[in-house]
Design an enzyme around this catalytic site. Structure first.
Site, PDB file in Angstrom:
ATOM      1  N   GLU B  60       0.824  -1.214   0.000  1.00 62.48           N
ATOM      2  CA  GLU B  60       0.000   0.000   0.000  1.00 62.48           C
ATOM      3  C   GLU B  60       0.860   1.267   0.000  1.00 62.48           C
ATOM      4  O   GLU B  60       0.492   2.272  -0.600  1.00 62.48           O
ATOM      5  CB  GLU B  60      -0.949  -0.001   1.202  1.00 62.48           C
ATOM      6  N   HIS B 129     -11.686  -5.494   7.749  1.00 64.74           N
ATOM      7  CA  HIS B 129     -12.278  -5.161   6.452  1.00 64.74           C
ATOM      8  C   HIS B 129     -13.441  -4.185   6.576  1.00 64.74           C
ATOM      9  O   HIS B 129     -13.990  -3.758   5.568  1.00 64.74           O
ATOM     10  CB  HIS B 129     -12.791  -6.427   5.756  1.00 64.74           C
TER      11      HIS B 129
HETATM   12  C1  TPP Z   1      -1.823  -5.125   3.925  1.00 62.98           C
HETATM   13  C2  TPP Z   1      -2.861  -5.862   3.192  1.00 62.98           C
HETATM   14  N1  TPP Z   1      -3.194  -5.475   1.946  1.00 62.98           N
HETATM   15  C3  TPP Z   1      -4.139  -6.114   1.258  1.00 62.98           C
HETATM   16  C4  TPP Z   1      -4.789  -7.177   1.806  1.00 62.98           C
HETATM   17  C5  TPP Z   1      -5.862  -7.913   1.019  1.00 62.98           C
HETATM   18  N2  TPP Z   1      -5.357  -9.247   0.724  1.00 62.98           N
HETATM   19  C6  TPP Z   1      -5.752 -10.311   1.441  1.00 62.98           C
HETATM   20  S1  TPP Z   1      -4.865 -11.675   1.056  1.00 62.98           S
HETATM   21  C7  TPP Z   1      -3.994 -10.856  -0.116  1.00 62.98           C
HETATM   22  C8  TPP Z   1      -2.954 -11.577  -0.914  1.00 62.98           C
HETATM   23  C9  TPP Z   1      -1.941 -12.143  -0.031  1.00 62.98           C
HETATM   24  O1  TPP Z   1      -1.084 -12.908  -0.782  1.00 62.98           O
HETATM   25  P1  TPP Z   1      -0.037 -13.841  -0.078  1.00 62.98           P
HETATM   26  O2  TPP Z   1       0.755 -13.052   0.911  1.00 62.98           O
HETATM   27  O3  TPP Z   1       0.721 -14.520  -1.160  1.00 62.98           O
HETATM   28  O4  TPP Z   1      -0.871 -14.881   0.761  1.00 62.98           O
HETATM   29  P2  TPP Z   1      -1.895 -15.977   0.218  1.00 62.98           P
HETATM   30  O5  TPP Z   1      -3.233 -15.333   0.161  1.00 62.98           O
HETATM   31  O6  TPP Z   1      -1.418 -16.421  -1.096  1.00 62.98           O
HETATM   32  O7  TPP Z   1      -1.827 -17.043   1.246  1.00 62.98           O
HETATM   33  C10 TPP Z   1      -4.378  -9.529  -0.183  1.00 62.98           C
HETATM   34  C11 TPP Z   1      -3.774  -8.561  -1.120  1.00 62.98           C
HETATM   35  C12 TPP Z   1      -4.430  -7.555   3.099  1.00 62.98           C
HETATM   36  N3  TPP Z   1      -5.027  -8.567   3.726  1.00 62.98           N
HETATM   37  N4  TPP Z   1      -3.480  -6.877   3.765  1.00 62.98           N
END
Ligand code: TPP
Ligand code: TPP
Ligand code: MG
Ligand code: MG
Lengths: 367, 326, 367, 326
Positions: B60, B129
């Site tokens: 972000e 959220h």
């Molecule tokens: C700081 C933040 N930005 C955006 C989100 C929304 N979001 C939830 S999961 C995700 C992707 C996360 O990817 P990864 O770290 O690879 O974990 P995975 O979901 O693949 O287990 C996002 C962008 C969040 N939870 N936290």
């Protein structure tokens, strides 16, 4: 060392090169790069470093006498800014931290402007020269993502320009440093990130910032090339930045360069470095500083002599004094200016506040 | 005549401004082929290409920070933050840079950028959220804060935000992303960024709200009407700069006011509105200003979320109390 | 590649090892580590992975029928959590992201608790089992600095415990990931950072997160060891985490481990992965998944057969159903609970709000 | 009898709590051998060792984030952020974690930590060093926000903050770090974290302020007194939770109120106080509430800073206007 494991299974391997041309005494250690073959071509670099040093002295003097705010001297680190700026083209964009006046001067920011800024006047960031260069960034590392954005703009417009971002060793501990590098590399934008590794972040020595052996290796995390140079060798700094700029302009993405140097004086005029480091350490480091190193080289090449030196010092002092006088003679802005650049058009609620502010002081500066 | 949801209106405004100005870019997590977690950017990448619709890593700070760099170079980035719970790192970039670049360079470098983010509760979303932290942004000088409450207003306000020469935080009430449909034509007509919207005229009490709570507020107004209480309903829409005059004028007429928001009570933006009344509308007030808001608690997870959300019934009760005050 | 330079001047060099024991078909590729010599010892790992898979299925079913909130399945990534948790001691502390229910179960978090959490009930994070384990972290990477803090607590108290922090490939792009690693390394605290590199962050593929060849190499930026393992080989994950824990407990500081795996299903129940990736890609990856890989190995060692499998499935299903029933039978908390845990003692202004909230709903849930 | 400055009182309270509870740690940039950029932690490292007085890298997220981890493990970290301009990344950790760990684990994990930071203008500091953004923190549920206005109050309030079982943001008005001396004995007596401080009794108007502006507010009260206007002066001290009763009771008596703060006007914490009056003190108000605050502008650099800072003269003018209102 990584944990013991079968060494045959190597997923990736890296190394961080180191560059120095001039040894500490100014003798040549490696064959000089093209731009440095003619010693006379190095005189502008020398001049720029000397000018900065004299400027910094004057700034400290003004601060001590209450005519300038807190000021960060770049004593001993002049080669970093001068090396970087001299490798840039005018159409590139500089995003400096707060200690890179040497780079700003080379780029055409006036000494008066830098005095104004540190004297507490916003007009100091309204550069007449490099209109697109960023103002200094006080919040450490917060400008690294900006550099990626500026560089992306160049890429999107298919311009052969690059963004050069400078920060300190302390900056490499911040998340935005890392996020800026990561996005620059994954989007392969034309940016050069340069670390002025002056061994100290206020009172915190380089070794307490990070367990990383080098700061250049932080590039590996972003998947971009990283290299280390002797930051007291202006030739090495300029060479590394020039190579990185070439990569950037050829569409090969960003580079991280760590310039090893030393902060020879207090963090700022508000600091007292005696509280946390020894005089011995500092005097050792005086032997490596960039100005005498280049001078020794120039003298050894018969490109410089005592008379040149005296003349340069007197010209620089004159210029600095003249700029200081201009700065001191600058009329302060009226109160309206705290409102008038906040938005392109002043919203109604601010108009009322502006009128109140003007009315309240009447003809006086203070109410 | 096309009826659209609020989120469709957002997409429409994004497409419109991208079409009319090639400097407009969209950056954010999953805004590309995925079209955004709420589909607000759906289709844009096909229409405008991946140079202009850019998936960022999960960063972000980068969404905001790279936008500052792009904006300084004349682009008009529109950054999307997926949920309000992830917007806080952005405050640093907004407060220390975006909102002040123009003033600190005395006009040399400007920062025309928009940060969009859905906000608010009531859709049983996971932890972090559902917060409503719009008030934080309203305290930052040099920033505009805009919140639409209907598809048509979302369209017009987002057009204005993207065309604005300065940074704008544009918060979208996700609870009503799809629950209301309204006719929205792609006229290209923007809505002014410094005017409250009068949604219902009334003589007895002024109800001031924004975002999704406009729904409950209008419901409450209907209920009150059946009791003979005619509420004037004002959608603040542009929280910063605040069009206080519209609110003050209304209360001059009605003499009573309740402010309704989902955010926690203390230092919510309702405080600012009540304060303006205490400062500039005191003699018109026939009854105490009422704030119908969330509690000063961490946004509960879905099972207890309904306890947190202000309801039409609470608005009605507050309005009745106000009417009965003498 | 770094910019051209004299290769003799190397400031630092690094490599990232890779570990896998079981090939994709379950055959042994490298000599197994001690804990895996007896195939029977691996059955609990197998069981834990299967249980998680059945739990995830049930959770999705509950979500589809409106009885659970948005849920992130760990399909295909069960070896990451199970490998890590099985290497930990009970007194260690787990700081998981939102997709590591497999690790949580091993640690003693109940399925009912995990259902409660994703069902929107804070009691789901009040673990009866591992009282010191952190609740899942939804804001990506924001828990990495917590892990450094927990580990520092262990170090300050001279306890032989470690903090294990798990995040996704997306998490490695965030500044707090990097800051957490950097502080952990420079303070040399007993922490293990494990990346569940499932190749996707919602719709963004691994290649668009970073230009780094491996995520493990991000360790180099912090000056800690980094290594890569096959994250679909539970033996490799457990082995790497166990070695890292040993380092941590011996006072040798933190490690970063990247476990290569694949998210075989949607990001969460709110996502539709068909929008952004092909079925072909996914079916290819099914061949590498961890459950059948370990089963094939166990079967090849005569440590597992069809009957065992059937029995296991039925036991797991039963347990999952029982937990789901318990979850569904849980009475919701009263409104007072949204106030009562905010502070140790409720301040006066909240007391009034609490009373209002209770009064307003009267006997009803909704007013 | 020892006279101390505010910053010396801070040091004293830190040393006291470190002495009485070995779980108390100090973390921050330059807090060790340097003793902090304002010398607030001077001498602590010699007395308590480098395990308990820890220099961090330049990482505000880490200062907050590592404190969450330490606090969860039973330590009582006191983090220092060097200037308000660098505190914004900390909001993420405070809002998403520190302030809610207790509630999200239903009491299983708690977060007794303090974040200290100097704030405010008037000392001609560089860019980003002089902001007053306290209001942002007051909107975060689960957080206490404390601001001392004198050496003795700094001592007592900081003791309470560090001993408190929940997270506290402790903001120090750096303009008066050294400008006032006061007798401060190391008694170990804490000051309650939810009580406004009555600094001056008066019958005519209530002046509400906090932090460094208390100086101008008391000056104004003196001036007003020479004109026969007796102002009651309340130091809010603990902004969150707010002790509204003390303010409301005072205004019940005086009928008039001005709130004075350095932060920008819109959504400053003065809004919350004025709002409480509009809500719970309306019938006592004989005149509009006045807010004497900074403008809604980016904090100017030192050369124009004095134009921004509210002055005693402005307070006096506002009070006079209030008195003349009828
Ligand atoms: C700081 C933040 N930005 C955006 C989100 C929304 N979001 C939830 S999961 C995700 C992707 C996360 O990817 P990864 O770290 O690879 O974990 P995975 O979901 O693949 O287990 C996002 C962008 C969040 N939870 N936290
Ligand atoms: C984000 C942030 N935190 C704290 C500060 C206060 N501060 C000013 S300079 C400095 C040290 C910076 O060290 P380094 O990056 O090495 O730069 P140098 O001062 O050595 O040039 C600190 C901590 C700041 N400016 N920004
Ligand atoms: Mg430094
Ligand atoms: Mg992932």
């Amino acid at each position: 060392m990584p944990p013991q494991n079968d060494p045959s299974n190597v997923a990736a391997a890296f190394s961080i090169p180191f560059t120095r041309y001039l040894a500490v005494d100014g003798s040549v250690e490696e064959e000089l790069p093209d731009f440095a073959h003619d010693p006379a071509a190095l005189i502008p670099l020398y001049r720029a470093m000397v000018l900065t040093r004299i400027f910094d002295e004057k700034a400290i003097a003004l601060q001590r006498t209450g005519r300038l705010g807190t000021f960060p001297s770049s004593l001993g680190q002049e080669a970093v800014g001068v090396g970087a700026a001299s490798a840039m083209l005018p159409e590139d964009v500089l995003l400096p931290s707060f200690r890179e006046q040497s780079a700003q001067f080379w780029r055409g920011v006036t000494m008066k402007e830098v005095f104004l800024y540190w004297g507490g006047d916003e007009r100091g960031s309204n550069f007449e020269g490099p209109r697109e260069d960023f103002p200094v960034s006080i919040p450490v590392a917060s400008h690294f993502p900006h550099a990626a954005g500026v560089a992306l703009a160049f890429k999107l417009r298919d311009e052969k320009r690059a963004a050069v971002c400078i920060g300190g060793d302390g900056a490499t501990s911040k998340g935005d440093f890392y996020e800026g590098l990561n996005i620059a590399a994954v989007w392969s934008v034309p940016a050069v990130f340069l670390i002025n590794d002056n061994q100290w972040a206020i009172s915190v020595p380089r070794q307490k910032q990070t367990a990383a052996q080098t700061l250049a290796q932080k590039a590996i995390a972003a998947g971009m090339p990283g290299e280390q140079v002797d930051g007291n060798d202006v030739i090495a700094v300029r060479d590394a930045v020039a190579r990185a700029l070439k990569r950037a302009r050829s569409g090969n993405g960003p580079t991280l360069i760590e310039a090893l140097t030393y902060r020879l004086t207090d963090h700022t005029t508000a600091d007292d470095a005696h509280r946390y480091r020894s005089d011995e350490e500092v005097s050792q480091r005086w032997k490596e500083e960039p100005v005498s190193r280049l001078r020794n080289y120039l003298v050894s090449q018969d490109a410089w002599n005592k008379k040149d030196e005296e003349q340069l010092l007197s010209v620089c002092k004159e210029e600095v004094e003249k700029s200081a006088d201009e700065y001191l003679a600058t009329e302060p802005e009226p109160v309206s200016e705290i409102f008038d650049y906040l938005f392109k058009e002043l919203p109604d609620d601010l108009r009322a506040q502006r009128e109140f502010a003007i009315a309240r002081i009447g003809g006086n500066e203070h109410d | 005549m096309t009826e659209r949801t609020l989120v469709e209106a957002i997409t429409l405004a994004l497409a419109r401004t991208m079409d009319e100005n090639e400097k407009v870019l969209v950056v954010g997590e999953d805004v590309g082929i995925d079209g955004g977690v709420f589909r607000a950017t759906a289709g844009l990448i096909n229409r405008f290409g991946k140079d202009r619709v850019r998936d960022t890593p999960v960063s972000e700070t980068v969404i905001a920070g790279i936008s500052v760099g792009l904006a300084a170079q004349g682009f008009r980035p529109v950054g999307e933050v997926q949920f309000m719970g992830f917007i806080y790192p952005v405050i640093d970039q907004l407060l220390n840079h975006a909102s002040r670049l123009r003033t600190r360079t005395r006009g040399r470098i400007t920062c025309p950028m928009v940060i969009r983010a859905p906000y608010g509760g009531g859709i049983h979303a996971p932890e972090h959220h559902s917060e409503s932290m719009e008030a934080l942004f309203t305290h930052i000088p040099g920033l505009r804060v805009v919140i639409p409450s209907s598809p048509a207003r979302a369209y017009g306000l987002l057009l204005a935000a993207i065309r604005d020469p300065d940074p704008v935080v544009f918060l979208e009430p996700k609870r009503i992303y799809r629950s209301i449909k309204e006719e929205v034509e792609d006229t290209g007509n923007a809505i002014a960024l410094d005017k409250c919207q009068l949604l219902r005229a009334g003589r007895d009490i002024t109800l001031v709200s924004w975002g999704a709570m406009i729904v409950e507020t209008l419901q409450a107004a209907e209920t009150l009407s059946t009791e003979g209480i005619e509420a004037e309903v004002i959608d603040v829409a542009t929280l910063k700069p605040l069009d206080a005059a519209t609110i003050l004028n209304s209360v001059e007429k009605t003499g009573r006011c309740a402010v309704i928001h989902e955010a926690p009570y203390t230092s919510g933006f309702g405080a600012e509105i009540a304060a303006r009344l205490a400062e500039y509308g005191l003699t018109n007030l026939l009854a105490p200003v009422r704030r119908v808001t969330g509690y000063d608690v961490t946004m509960p997870l879905p099972k207890l979320e309904h306890y947190y959300m202000p309801t039409a019934a609470r608005v009605v009760a507050a309005a009745r109390e106000s009417m009965e005050f003498s």
